[in-house]
Design a protein around this motif. Structure first.
Motif, PDB file in Angstrom:
ATOM      1  N   PRO A  15       0.830  -1.208   0.000  1.00  0.00           N
ATOM      2  CA  PRO A  15       0.000   0.000   0.000  1.00  0.00           C
ATOM      3  C   PRO A  15       0.862   1.253   0.000  1.00  0.00           C
ATOM      4  O   PRO A  15       1.975   1.262   0.549  1.00  0.00           O
ATOM      5  CB  PRO A  15      -0.785  -0.107   1.318  1.00  0.00           C
ATOM      6  N   LEU A  16       0.358   2.293  -0.635  1.00  0.00           N
ATOM      7  CA  LEU A  16       1.058   3.566  -0.672  1.00  0.00           C
ATOM      8  C   LEU A  16       0.760   4.319   0.621  1.00  0.00           C
ATOM      9  O   LEU A  16      -0.401   4.574   0.954  1.00  0.00           O
ATOM     10  CB  LEU A  16       0.609   4.378  -1.882  1.00  0.00           C
ATOM     11  N   LEU A  17       1.797   4.686   1.388  1.00  0.00           N
ATOM     12  CA  LEU A  17       1.631   5.362   2.679  1.00  0.00           C
ATOM     13  C   LEU A  17       2.021   6.833   2.565  1.00  0.00           C
ATOM     14  O   LEU A  17       3.048   7.160   1.977  1.00  0.00           O
ATOM     15  CB  LEU A  17       2.506   4.694   3.746  1.00  0.00           C
ATOM     16  N   GLN A  28       0.448   8.670   7.817  1.00  0.00           N
ATOM     17  CA  GLN A  28       0.287   7.243   8.094  1.00  0.00           C
ATOM     18  C   GLN A  28       1.593   6.606   8.578  1.00  0.00           C
ATOM     19  O   GLN A  28       1.585   5.750   9.464  1.00  0.00           O
ATOM     20  CB  GLN A  28      -0.217   6.532   6.839  1.00  0.00           C
ATOM     21  N   CYS A  29       2.708   7.043   8.007  1.00  0.00           N
ATOM     22  CA  CYS A  29       4.007   6.529   8.469  1.00  0.00           C
ATOM     23  C   CYS A  29       4.258   6.917   9.919  1.00  0.00           C
ATOM     24  O   CYS A  29       4.744   6.109  10.722  1.00  0.00           O
ATOM     25  CB  CYS A  29       5.131   7.067   7.574  1.00  0.00           C
ATOM     26  N   GLN A  30       3.900   8.149  10.256  1.00  0.00           N
ATOM     27  CA  GLN A  30       4.092   8.603  11.634  1.00  0.00           C
ATOM     28  C   GLN A  30       3.197   7.832  12.599  1.00  0.00           C
ATOM     29  O   GLN A  30       3.605   7.505  13.717  1.00  0.00           O
ATOM     30  CB  GLN A  30       3.806  10.111  11.729  1.00  0.00           C
ATOM     31  N   ARG A  31       1.976   7.547  12.155  1.00  0.00           N
ATOM     32  CA  ARG A  31       1.061   6.774  13.006  1.00  0.00           C
ATOM     33  C   ARG A  31       1.600   5.361  13.224  1.00  0.00           C
ATOM     34  O   ARG A  31       1.523   4.823  14.330  1.00  0.00           O
ATOM     35  CB  ARG A  31      -0.323   6.718  12.332  1.00  0.00           C
ATOM     36  N   ARG A  32       2.147   4.758  12.181  1.00  0.00           N
ATOM     37  CA  ARG A  32       2.731   3.428  12.306  1.00  0.00           C
ATOM     38  C   ARG A  32       3.930   3.445  13.246  1.00  0.00           C
ATOM     39  O   ARG A  32       4.102   2.533  14.071  1.00  0.00           O
ATOM     40  CB  ARG A  32       3.182   2.927  10.921  1.00  0.00           C
ATOM     41  N   LEU A  33       4.732   4.473  13.144  1.00  0.00           N
ATOM     42  CA  LEU A  33       5.920   4.582  14.001  1.00  0.00           C
ATOM     43  C   LEU A  33       5.512   4.723  15.459  1.00  0.00           C
ATOM     44  O   LEU A  33       6.085   4.069  16.349  1.00  0.00           O
ATOM     45  CB  LEU A  33       6.771   5.772  13.548  1.00  0.00           C
ATOM     46  N   ALA A  51      -3.685   2.437   9.918  1.00  0.00           N
ATOM     47  CA  ALA A  51      -4.276   2.297   8.586  1.00  0.00           C
ATOM     48  C   ALA A  51      -3.230   1.861   7.566  1.00  0.00           C
ATOM     49  O   ALA A  51      -2.040   2.152   7.705  1.00  0.00           O
ATOM     50  CB  ALA A  51      -4.891   3.637   8.160  1.00  0.00           C
ATOM     51  N   ASN A  52      -3.692   1.135   6.547  1.00  0.00           N
ATOM     52  CA  ASN A  52      -2.819   0.685   5.450  1.00  0.00           C
ATOM     53  C   ASN A  52      -1.596  -0.067   5.962  1.00  0.00           C
ATOM     54  O   ASN A  52      -0.466   0.178   5.515  1.00  0.00           O
ATOM     55  CB  ASN A  52      -2.366   1.874   4.594  1.00  0.00           C
ATOM     56  N   SER A  53      -1.812  -0.981   6.897  1.00  0.00           N
ATOM     57  CA  SER A  53      -0.693  -1.700   7.507  1.00  0.00           C
ATOM     58  C   SER A  53      -0.893  -3.212   7.511  1.00  0.00           C
ATOM     59  O   SER A  53      -0.895  -3.846   8.565  1.00  0.00           O
ATOM     60  CB  SER A  53      -0.464  -1.196   8.939  1.00  0.00           C
ATOM     61  N   PRO A  54      -1.055  -3.817   6.337  1.00  0.00           N
ATOM     62  CA  PRO A  54      -1.176  -5.277   6.300  1.00  0.00           C
ATOM     63  C   PRO A  54       0.081  -5.986   6.787  1.00  0.00           C
ATOM     64  O   PRO A  54       0.026  -7.131   7.223  1.00  0.00           O
ATOM     65  CB  PRO A  54      -1.440  -5.568   4.819  1.00  0.00           C
ATOM     66  N   ASP A  55       1.229  -5.285   6.721  1.00  0.00           N
ATOM     67  CA  ASP A  55       2.480  -5.896   7.191  1.00  0.00           C
ATOM     68  C   ASP A  55       2.552  -5.997   8.712  1.00  0.00           C
ATOM     69  O   ASP A  55       3.496  -6.584   9.255  1.00  0.00           O
ATOM     70  CB  ASP A  55       3.695  -5.137   6.655  1.00  0.00           C
ATOM     71  N   LEU A  56       1.555  -5.446   9.403  1.00  0.00           N
ATOM     72  CA  LEU A  56       1.503  -5.549  10.856  1.00  0.00           C
ATOM     73  C   LEU A  56       0.399  -6.519  11.306  1.00  0.00           C
ATOM     74  O   LEU A  56       0.037  -6.529  12.478  1.00  0.00           O
ATOM     75  CB  LEU A  56       1.274  -4.167  11.480  1.00  0.00           C
ATOM     76  N   ASN A  57      -0.089  -7.294  10.371  1.00  0.00           N
ATOM     77  CA  ASN A  57      -1.117  -8.288  10.684  1.00  0.00           C
ATOM     78  C   ASN A  57      -0.655  -9.651  10.158  1.00  0.00           C
ATOM     79  O   ASN A  57      -0.668  -9.885   8.943  1.00  0.00           O
ATOM     80  CB  ASN A  57      -2.446  -7.901  10.044  1.00  0.00           C
ATOM     81  N   PRO A  58      -0.256 -10.577  11.020  1.00  0.00           N
ATOM     82  CA  PRO A  58       0.268 -11.874  10.570  1.00  0.00           C
ATOM     83  C   PRO A  58      -0.698 -12.682   9.717  1.00  0.00           C
ATOM     84  O   PRO A  58      -0.260 -13.524   8.930  1.00  0.00           O
ATOM     85  CB  PRO A  58       0.567 -12.607  11.887  1.00  0.00           C
ATOM     86  N   ILE A  59      -2.000 -12.440   9.855  1.00  0.00           N
ATOM     87  CA  ILE A  59      -2.943 -13.224   9.059  1.00  0.00           C
ATOM     88  C   ILE A  59      -2.800 -12.924   7.566  1.00  0.00           C
ATOM     89  O   ILE A  59      -3.143 -13.736   6.708  1.00  0.00           O
ATOM     90  CB  ILE A  59      -4.400 -12.989   9.528  1.00  0.00           C
ATOM     91  N   GLU A  60      -2.247 -11.737   7.241  1.00  0.00           N
ATOM     92  CA  GLU A  60      -1.988 -11.423   5.834  1.00  0.00           C
ATOM     93  C   GLU A  60      -1.002 -12.426   5.243  1.00  0.00           C
ATOM     94  O   GLU A  60      -1.132 -12.828   4.089  1.00  0.00           O
ATOM     95  CB  GLU A  60      -1.431  -9.998   5.708  1.00  0.00           C
ATOM     96  N   LYS A  87      11.260   3.886  10.236  1.00  0.00           N
ATOM     97  CA  LYS A  87      10.583   5.148  10.549  1.00  0.00           C
ATOM     98  C   LYS A  87       9.149   5.170  10.012  1.00  0.00           C
ATOM     99  O   LYS A  87       8.662   6.190   9.503  1.00  0.00           O
ATOM    100  CB  LYS A  87      11.376   6.337   9.989  1.00  0.00           C
ATOM    101  N   GLY A  88       8.500   4.010  10.105  1.00  0.00           N
ATOM    102  CA  GLY A  88       7.092   3.930   9.733  1.00  0.00           C
ATOM    103  C   GLY A  88       6.835   3.495   8.313  1.00  0.00           C
ATOM    104  O   GLY A  88       5.683   3.257   7.938  1.00  0.00           O
ATOM    105  N   ALA A  89       7.864   3.361   7.497  1.00  0.00           N
ATOM    106  CA  ALA A  89       7.694   2.950   6.099  1.00  0.00           C
ATOM    107  C   ALA A  89       7.331   1.464   6.017  1.00  0.00           C
ATOM    108  O   ALA A  89       7.485   0.740   7.000  1.00  0.00           O
ATOM    109  CB  ALA A  89       8.976   3.234   5.316  1.00  0.00           C
ATOM    110  N   PRO A  90       6.852   0.982   4.865  1.00  0.00           N
ATOM    111  CA  PRO A  90       6.520  -0.440   4.712  1.00  0.00           C
ATOM    112  C   PRO A  90       7.727  -1.330   4.999  1.00  0.00           C
ATOM    113  O   PRO A  90       8.867  -0.969   4.700  1.00  0.00           O
ATOM    114  CB  PRO A  90       6.087  -0.563   3.252  1.00  0.00           C
TER     115      PRO A  90
END
Length: 341
Positions: free
Chosen positions: A123-125, A129-134, A271-280, A335-338
């Motif tokens: 997904p394009l972040l 969104q990167c800051q939220r992931r971080l 949001a837009n963080s399938p890489d943080l969900n192992p079920i993916e 730093k929050g990137a994919p």
């Protein structure tokens, strides 16, 4: 088709002797045209190794046809758009005044460590969104595998009958697979079925095949008839935390109210963080196992997905859950990137 060199009659059968002048000329001519060495060997009437040795001697003693500055300009072209094919790279490079063949263009790109690959889809972040992931990752930095094992990860996934082509390839170096400039944005495919599933460390729960668009009422029915039974089966009487993404049906007021009534703690991920969900990753495993299967209709597709899903062992789920600590570290480092997961 008769070879343009066939009339020369210098074919050597069996073990190759020293190359003749004519054979060397044939090899030089075809090599400049970018022909593969197997083809050159056949046309020259000698072995592949003889062609390879001659070409290597020729290259080692021949002055390069491009300068270091021209080579660097080619790499700049590659970096500006990683998705250009070789013909486009060659055209743009030669239009800049560089005299080089298409084969030379390919060699120069490879000399700088680039090779052509099918791009990963991420997904394009945006910056927010990167800051939220971080921030989310830093909050979970000290979580242990035991804590992550109390999570019930859930998600929807689409399975397709037709797989389609994989689109353009991308030029990248080793270790650049997850670089933003080398990623392909995810797209939706036709002729498919949507599924909902959940997994903790103990194994997979039952699958739900969705017949309609996932609205808040539909999602609450999924929670009632699939999420709760999954939790009862996999956690028994132990406490658990339900994890879902930020889809509108998941964050609707009525859904939040439903979850509060049923006493289920919820851990929303960014949001837009399938890489943080192992079920993916589990969906990915199922889809890879389906590569050699070609269901003809939706019913066969559902049966295939269900069959493969049932073969997922608890050990596989546990392994994916234990990766959460590494994912958190990777998000912080990026730093929050994919990340690669």
């Amino acid at each position: 088709m008769v070879s343009q060199f066939g009339s020369l009659g210098y074919t050597i059968m069996g073990k190759t002797a020293d190359l003749t002048v004519v054979q060397k000329t044939i090899i030089d001519t075809l090599h400049k045209e970018g022909k593969p060495q197997t083809f050159i060997a056949k046309e020259a009437g000698c072995s592949h190794s003889a062609v390879s040795k001659h070409v290597n001697r020729m290259l080692s003693g021949r002055k390069r046809c491009t300068t270091n500055r021209e080579d660097r300009s080619l790499i700049t072209i590659v970096k500006q758009n990683r998705f250009k094919n070789l013909s486009e790279l060659h055209k743009e490079w030669t239009e800049a005044g560089v005299k080089a063949s298409r084969a030379t263009t390919h060699r120069r790109v490879k000399e700088f460590g680039y090779s052509c690959h099918i791009p990963l889809v991420k997904p394009l972040l945006n910056h927010r969104q990167c800051q939220r992931r971080l921030t989310w990752a830093k909050e979970k930095k000290n979580w242990t595998v035991t804590q992550w094992s109390k999570d019930l990860f859930s998600d929807e996934s689409k399975f397709c009958i037709s797989f389609g082509n994989q689109g353009p390839r991308v030029w990248r170096k080793g270790g650049e697979a997850h670089s933003p400039s080398c990623l392909k944005s995810s797209v939706k495919f036709p002729r498919s079925v949507m599924t909902w599933g959940a997994m903790p460390s103990a194994g997979v729960g039952p699958l739900c095949f969705l017949k309609t668009k996932v609205t808040a009422p539909v999602y609450q029915e999924i929670l009632e008839h699939f999420m709760l039974p999954s939790a009862d089966q996999l956690f028994e009487d132990a406490d658990f935390i339900f994890q879902q993404d930020l889809a509108p049906a998941h964050t609707a007021k009525s859904t939040k109210s439903w979850l509060n009534v049923h006493g289920d703690g919820v851990l929303d991920r960014p949001a837009n963080s399938p890489d943080l969900n192992p079920i993916e990753n589990l969906w990915g495993i199922v889809k890879r196992k389906m590569r050699n299967k070609r269901p003809k209709n939706a019913d066969e597709l559902k049966a295939t997905v269900k069959e493969i899903w049932a073969t997922i062992p608890p050990q596989q789920c546990h392994k994916l859950i234990t990766s959460m600590t590494c994912r958190i570290d990777a998000v912080i480092k990026a730093k929050g990137a994919p990340i690669k997961y």
